[in-house]
Design a protein around this motif. Sequence first.
Motif, PDB file in Angstrom:
ATOM      1  N   LEU A  39      -5.225 -70.790  -7.662  1.00 38.93           N
ATOM      2  CA  LEU A  39      -6.134 -69.703  -7.308  1.00 38.93           C
ATOM      3  C   LEU A  39      -5.828 -68.470  -8.157  1.00 38.93           C
ATOM      4  CD1 LEU A  39      -8.301 -68.530  -5.337  1.00 38.93           C
ATOM      5  CD2 LEU A  39      -6.399 -67.765  -3.917  1.00 38.93           C
ATOM      6  N   ALA A  40      -4.524 -68.189  -8.334  1.00 37.60           N
ATOM      7  CA  ALA A  40      -4.130 -66.999  -9.108  1.00 37.60           C
ATOM      8  C   ALA A  40      -4.633 -67.105 -10.542  1.00 37.60           C
ATOM      9  CB  ALA A  40      -2.609 -66.837  -9.074  1.00 37.60           C
ATOM     10  N   VAL A  41      -4.562 -68.323 -11.106  1.00 35.61           N
ATOM     11  CA  VAL A  41      -5.035 -68.519 -12.487  1.00 35.61           C
ATOM     12  C   VAL A  41      -6.528 -68.197 -12.580  1.00 35.61           C
ATOM     13  CG1 VAL A  41      -5.509 -70.265 -14.255  1.00 35.61           C
ATOM     14  CG2 VAL A  41      -3.282 -70.236 -13.081  1.00 35.61           C
ATOM     15  N   GLU A  42      -7.299 -68.734 -11.615  1.00 34.99           N
ATOM     16  CA  GLU A  42      -8.759 -68.535 -11.668  1.00 34.99           C
ATOM     17  C   GLU A  42      -9.115 -67.060 -11.452  1.00 34.99           C
ATOM     18  OE1 GLU A  42     -10.226 -70.878 -12.830  1.00 34.99           O
ATOM     19  OE2 GLU A  42      -9.330 -72.762 -12.148  1.00 34.99           O
ATOM     20  N   LEU A  43      -8.446 -66.420 -10.499  1.00 32.73           N
ATOM     21  CA  LEU A  43      -8.756 -65.011 -10.236  1.00 32.73           C
ATOM     22  C   LEU A  43      -8.364 -64.135 -11.418  1.00 32.73           C
ATOM     23  CD1 LEU A  43      -7.814 -64.680  -6.445  1.00 32.73           C
ATOM     24  CD2 LEU A  43     -10.099 -64.524  -7.451  1.00 32.73           C
ATOM     25  N   ASP A  44      -7.201 -64.436 -12.032  1.00 33.85           N
ATOM     26  CA  ASP A  44      -6.779 -63.654 -13.207  1.00 33.85           C
ATOM     27  C   ASP A  44      -7.830 -63.744 -14.308  1.00 33.85           C
ATOM     28  OD1 ASP A  44      -4.518 -62.956 -11.918  1.00 33.85           O
ATOM     29  OD2 ASP A  44      -3.178 -64.326 -12.996  1.00 33.85           O
ATOM     30  N   ARG A  45      -8.367 -64.945 -14.470  1.00 29.52           N
ATOM     31  CA  ARG A  45      -9.372 -65.136 -15.511  1.00 29.52           C
ATOM     32  C   ARG A  45     -10.632 -64.318 -15.197  1.00 29.52           C
ATOM     33  NH1 ARG A  45     -10.478 -64.758 -19.941  1.00 29.52           N
ATOM     34  NH2 ARG A  45     -11.980 -66.105 -20.963  1.00 29.52           N
ATOM     35  N   LEU A  46     -11.011 -64.285 -13.903  1.00 31.90           N
ATOM     36  CA  LEU A  46     -12.200 -63.512 -13.509  1.00 31.90           C
ATOM     37  C   LEU A  46     -11.960 -62.015 -13.696  1.00 31.90           C
ATOM     38  CD1 LEU A  46     -13.365 -65.494 -10.317  1.00 31.90           C
ATOM     39  CD2 LEU A  46     -14.536 -65.377 -12.538  1.00 31.90           C
ATOM     40  N   VAL A  47     -10.718 -61.583 -13.496  1.00 34.20           N
ATOM     41  CA  VAL A  47     -10.380 -60.171 -13.736  1.00 34.20           C
ATOM     42  C   VAL A  47     -10.497 -59.868 -15.227  1.00 34.20           C
ATOM     43  CG1 VAL A  47      -8.524 -58.458 -13.661  1.00 34.20           C
ATOM     44  CG2 VAL A  47      -8.920 -59.975 -11.682  1.00 34.20           C
ATOM     45  N   GLU A  48      -9.952 -60.772 -16.056  1.00 36.03           N
ATOM     46  CA  GLU A  48     -10.060 -60.594 -17.523  1.00 36.03           C
ATOM     47  C   GLU A  48     -11.523 -60.502 -17.969  1.00 36.03           C
ATOM     48  OE1 GLU A  48      -8.071 -63.728 -19.722  1.00 36.03           O
ATOM     49  OE2 GLU A  48      -6.377 -63.556 -18.326  1.00 36.03           O
ATOM     50  N   LEU A  49     -12.379 -61.293 -17.320  1.00 30.68           N
ATOM     51  CA  LEU A  49     -13.808 -61.301 -17.683  1.00 30.68           C
ATOM     52  C   LEU A  49     -14.526 -60.050 -17.185  1.00 30.68           C
ATOM     53  CD1 LEU A  49     -14.696 -65.039 -16.859  1.00 30.68           C
ATOM     54  CD2 LEU A  49     -14.687 -64.006 -19.134  1.00 30.68           C
ATOM     55  N   GLY A  50     -13.819 -59.241 -16.386  1.00 31.18           N
ATOM     56  CA  GLY A  50     -14.432 -58.016 -15.871  1.00 31.18           C
ATOM     57  C   GLY A  50     -15.336 -58.238 -14.673  1.00 31.18           C
ATOM     58  N   LEU A  51     -15.270 -59.437 -14.051  1.00 32.23           N
ATOM     59  CA  LEU A  51     -16.163 -59.748 -12.929  1.00 32.23           C
ATOM     60  C   LEU A  51     -15.517 -59.425 -11.582  1.00 32.23           C
ATOM     61  CD1 LEU A  51     -17.542 -63.163 -14.279  1.00 32.23           C
ATOM     62  CD2 LEU A  51     -18.768 -60.980 -14.151  1.00 32.23           C
ATOM     63  N   VAL A  52     -14.191 -59.386 -11.550  1.00 34.37           N
ATOM     64  CA  VAL A  52     -13.458 -59.221 -10.292  1.00 34.37           C
ATOM     65  C   VAL A  52     -12.357 -58.191 -10.512  1.00 34.37           C
ATOM     66  CG1 VAL A  52     -11.729 -60.453  -8.886  1.00 34.37           C
ATOM     67  CG2 VAL A  52     -13.977 -61.481  -9.256  1.00 34.37           C
ATOM     68  N   GLU A  53     -11.957 -57.516  -9.451  1.00 30.44           N
ATOM     69  CA  GLU A  53     -10.804 -56.624  -9.586  1.00 30.44           C
ATOM     70  C   GLU A  53      -9.998 -56.571  -8.286  1.00 30.44           C
ATOM     71  OE1 GLU A  53     -12.640 -52.800 -10.538  1.00 30.44           O
ATOM     72  OE2 GLU A  53     -12.433 -52.233  -8.426  1.00 30.44           O
ATOM     73  N   GLY A  54      -8.756 -56.131  -8.400  1.00 29.33           N
ATOM     74  CA  GLY A  54      -7.904 -55.977  -7.223  1.00 29.33           C
ATOM     75  C   GLY A  54      -8.334 -54.758  -6.431  1.00 29.33           C
ATOM     76  N   ALA A  55      -8.066 -54.778  -5.110  1.00 31.91           N
ATOM     77  CA  ALA A  55      -8.476 -53.659  -4.248  1.00 31.91           C
ATOM     78  C   ALA A  55      -7.455 -53.453  -3.133  1.00 31.91           C
ATOM     79  CB  ALA A  55      -9.864 -53.909  -3.680  1.00 31.91           C
ATOM     80  N   GLY A  56      -6.178 -53.366  -3.509  1.00 33.32           N
ATOM     81  CA  GLY A  56      -5.144 -53.071  -2.519  1.00 33.32           C
ATOM     82  C   GLY A  56      -4.606 -54.315  -1.833  1.00 33.32           C
ATOM     83  N   LEU A  57      -3.869 -54.077  -0.762  1.00 37.65           N
ATOM     84  CA  LEU A  57      -3.195 -55.174  -0.056  1.00 37.65           C
ATOM     85  C   LEU A  57      -3.789 -55.359   1.334  1.00 37.65           C
ATOM     86  CD1 LEU A  57       0.555 -54.502  -0.973  1.00 37.65           C
ATOM     87  CD2 LEU A  57      -0.955 -56.293  -1.871  1.00 37.65           C
ATOM     88  N   ALA A  58      -3.875 -56.599   1.760  1.00 37.42           N
ATOM     89  CA  ALA A  58      -4.383 -56.900   3.100  1.00 37.42           C
ATOM     90  C   ALA A  58      -3.277 -56.692   4.126  1.00 37.42           C
ATOM     91  CB  ALA A  58      -4.875 -58.348   3.158  1.00 37.42           C
ATOM     92  N   ALA A  59      -3.652 -56.611   5.397  1.00 39.62           N
ATOM     93  CA  ALA A  59      -2.654 -56.595   6.471  1.00 39.62           C
ATOM     94  C   ALA A  59      -1.874 -57.910   6.419  1.00 39.62           C
ATOM     95  CB  ALA A  59      -3.353 -56.454   7.820  1.00 39.62           C
ATOM     96  N   SER A  60      -0.635 -57.875   6.834  1.00 39.13           N
ATOM     97  CA  SER A  60       0.200 -59.067   6.774  1.00 39.13           C
ATOM     98  C   SER A  60      -0.289 -60.136   7.751  1.00 39.13           C
ATOM     99  CB  SER A  60       1.646 -58.711   7.106  1.00 39.13           C
ATOM    100  OG  SER A  60       2.396 -59.903   7.259  1.00 39.13           O
ATOM    101  N   ARG A  61      -0.260 -61.418   7.317  1.00 42.66           N
ATOM    102  CA  ARG A  61      -0.539 -62.521   8.238  1.00 42.66           C
ATOM    103  C   ARG A  61       0.785 -63.154   8.675  1.00 42.66           C
ATOM    104  NH1 ARG A  61      -5.509 -66.287   6.366  1.00 42.66           N
ATOM    105  NH2 ARG A  61      -4.006 -67.013   4.819  1.00 42.66           N
ATOM    106  N   GLY A  62       1.872 -62.388   8.501  1.00 42.32           N
ATOM    107  CA  GLY A  62       3.158 -62.922   8.937  1.00 42.32           C
ATOM    108  C   GLY A  62       4.150 -63.019   7.798  1.00 42.32           C
ATOM    109  N   GLY A  63       3.653 -63.129   6.573  1.00 42.08           N
ATOM    110  CA  GLY A  63       4.579 -63.190   5.448  1.00 42.08           C
ATOM    111  C   GLY A  63       4.339 -62.010   4.528  1.00 42.08           C
ATOM    112  N   ARG A  64       4.433 -62.296   3.227  1.00 43.62           N
ATOM    113  CA  ARG A  64       4.188 -61.273   2.230  1.00 43.62           C
ATOM    114  C   ARG A  64       2.727 -60.848   2.330  1.00 43.62           C
ATOM    115  NH1 ARG A  64       4.188 -61.467  -3.739  1.00 43.62           N
ATOM    116  NH2 ARG A  64       3.638 -63.658  -3.569  1.00 43.62           N
ATOM    117  N   ARG A  65       2.403 -59.557   2.145  1.00 40.86           N
ATOM    118  CA  ARG A  65       1.024 -59.115   2.243  1.00 40.86           C
ATOM    119  C   ARG A  65       0.224 -59.621   1.041  1.00 40.86           C
ATOM    120  NH1 ARG A  65       1.322 -52.916   2.922  1.00 40.86           N
ATOM    121  NH2 ARG A  65      -0.927 -53.059   3.134  1.00 40.86           N
ATOM    122  N   SER A  66      -0.990 -60.092   1.308  1.00 43.46           N
ATOM    123  CA  SER A  66      -1.817 -60.726   0.289  1.00 43.46           C
ATOM    124  C   SER A  66      -2.712 -59.679  -0.367  1.00 43.46           C
ATOM    125  CB  SER A  66      -2.664 -61.799   0.980  1.00 43.46           C
ATOM    126  OG  SER A  66      -3.600 -62.354   0.104  1.00 43.46           O
ATOM    127  N   GLY A  67      -2.918 -59.790  -1.697  1.00 41.32           N
ATOM    128  CA  GLY A  67      -3.771 -58.829  -2.401  1.00 41.32           C
ATOM    129  C   GLY A  67      -5.235 -59.050  -2.100  1.00 41.32           C
TER     130      GLY A  67
END
Lengths: 394, 394
Positions: A39-67
């Motif tokens: 998933l990270a590979v595909e999302l990174d590629r979409l970010v490179e293409l300028g179609l997607v971007e990061g928008a902070g961190l989600a609330a924790s679902r119990g482990g590390r907080r997800s971007g």
Amino acid sequence: MTARPQNVHQARLLRLLRDEGPRSRAELGDVVKLSRSKLAVELDRLVELGLVEGAGLAASRGGRRSGIVRLSPRLRFVAFDIGATSIDVAVTDGELEVLGHVNEPCDVRQGATVVLERALDLLGKLRDQGLIDGQVHGTGIGVPGPVSFRDGMPVVPPIMPGWDRFPVRDAIGQELGCPVLVDNDVNLMALGELTSGVARSVDDFLLVKIGTGIGCGIVVDGSIYRGVSGSAGDIGHIRVDDDGPVCACGNAGCLEAYFGGAALARDAAAAAASGESAHLAALLETHGELTGEHVSIAAAAGDAASVRIIREGGRHVGQVLAGLVSFFNPGLVIIAGGVAGLGHTLLAEIRSVVYRRSAPLATGNLPIVLSELAGAAGVVGGARLISDHVFSTA
Amino acid sequence: MTARPQNVHQARLLRLLRDEGPRSRAELGDVVKLSRSKLAVELDRLVELGLVEGAGLAASRGGRRSGIVRLSPRLRFVAFDIGATSIDVAVTDGELEVLGHVNEPCDVRQGATVVLERALDLLGKLRDQGLIDGQVHGTGIGVPGPVSFRDGMPVVPPIMPGWDRFPVRDAIGQELGCPVLVDNDVNLMALGELTSGVARSVDDFLLVKIGTGIGCGIVVDGSIYRGVSGSAGDIGHIRVDDDGPVCACGNAGCLEAYFGGAALARDAAAAAASGESAHLAALLETHGELTGEHVSIAAAAGDAASVRIIREGGRHVGQVLAGLVSFFNPGLVIIAGGVAGLGHTLLAEIRSVVYRRSAPLATGNLPIVLSELAGAAGVVGGARLISDHVFSTA
């Protein structure tokens, strides 16, 4: 050049973010069933293409907080909805929210060059408002007539002189430097209702547009059904009766010969001339001609002749629609177009005929409703059409 | 328990081998785009499941000779096609070749228990001929009425007393120990024509069955379109005229009130009684009643009244079909059912009305033809239906 997804996973992610809004990486992974690393590979590629971007961190679902990721806020889709007597132009973001929408009267009979230039001028106005920051990522165009979807052009459109085989897709694509698709205006309205109107949760439905002409958008399994030569939904000349009024097409008793713009004007003029309606006669004297809108105004004011005209029209629409409902067994029927302004009198008559005459299994749970988006359905549908294309690998 | 594929690759391989016949591993690899080693894993698994087997070596394509694989010759699908007045039972191999087919008269009004026992008896005859060596891998069943496909049972079927909500799928599944699907008989005929009849290369088409009742099978993109409550294609009660004959359903002027079994019998009796047709009068005296078949016989012998009855029927079918063709824009229309025996007089009349009254774009390249498979369409379609299910991961 517009960036496009490079595989089905990327296409799926883009459509998810379009339809559901920003999502955490963890939520996306649950839906698309990719491992965290893939998933990270595909999302990174979409970010490179300028179609997607990061928008902070989600609330924790119990482990590390997800971007959280979202579609790039710079994504822009454009829609032109060209009607018989008006143009609508809109700009949306990647999630198909309308950021700006302008409408003005325009006679489609002025021909392709004049009308498309008006549309581009209107788009210029929206650009001047700062709604487009750079590139347009795709444009969807609706026209009031039959279209070769594959070729991106109108084909022998009866009410569009000067448009036959005009390369609308290629002309606008060159002008705006983005992917363009052209479709029938009724199909776009159906896609609009599917996207953000009354059909949001319905896979199989019909949208009947009653305006200058009468047409039907057919949605099967969430997509427009166009038929083998792109003319599916062309219901304006379905026979109501053999001995009905003669139609512009040469046959007698077509649906459009009973209802639709010209028939309404004819029946209103007759009611004014015969003395049946003083109200319509007064409107005729004021305006020099009568239209469907005048019938609507007179009916709202209680004019019996206008109510009768609307009822009879609704009955004929209902007779044709009853057969189509038996045949197609849709989950919803939407009534749209200028004449939908005739409102609940029309709707009541259509419902009465369809519920009485269609196969019982097909009407057991069949809402028949008015369009929710009205004037915006076409442009929302245009943005949906082109975003489906841009967010695919085809 | 019937073996089923475990992933989409295996399902795709099984359908390829069903539709294309035996293929070399090299050819299969080209189509499914799997590496040689991954393909080998999937095929080995299908061999273990008893669904596929090796069948020698292919001619060399320049390197090592590739092994040919085929569906196991022990695969058997069963189809029951239950009509208003007959039962057809057939056994096919995995490639849907009919190995044995029996037919006998049977009145569906005897109820589910009696009729299904007759069907199982007929299957026993085919078993006695040695056509089934062990297990049945799936059974497809067609019935002459509305079906809840999801529940595998008829729902309020008008000509099938004693069948309402009878659990046909579960009863036969328990009896034969295999997956079973139940569908409307007209849908199965459409699937039959798609599999090995006149619709082999057509994605979007209509099959109109004219028999005791009149129904329509709708194929969209190579699959049956059933509508939201499974009643799509129920066209027998579409309105032809407001002032037509009263129909069994209570409305006036339905298509079935003009044509179909009962209407044909009524019109033939009238022509015999009025003296219009000495031929029909003679047939009535011999047989005590008149049916559609008698009209067909008399028409073939040149009886003018019978030809008129067929022409009028064809015109009314054409009037309804013209609207459906404008709406659906199919690539092909197939006319099937007992009345299709009325042949080219009927076909000529239907064509004449549809080509004159449908939207020009929809008829530009629209063949209207008679069924090719006739009595075998239903059983071939039944085998197709269940094989699509068995050769899937769902």
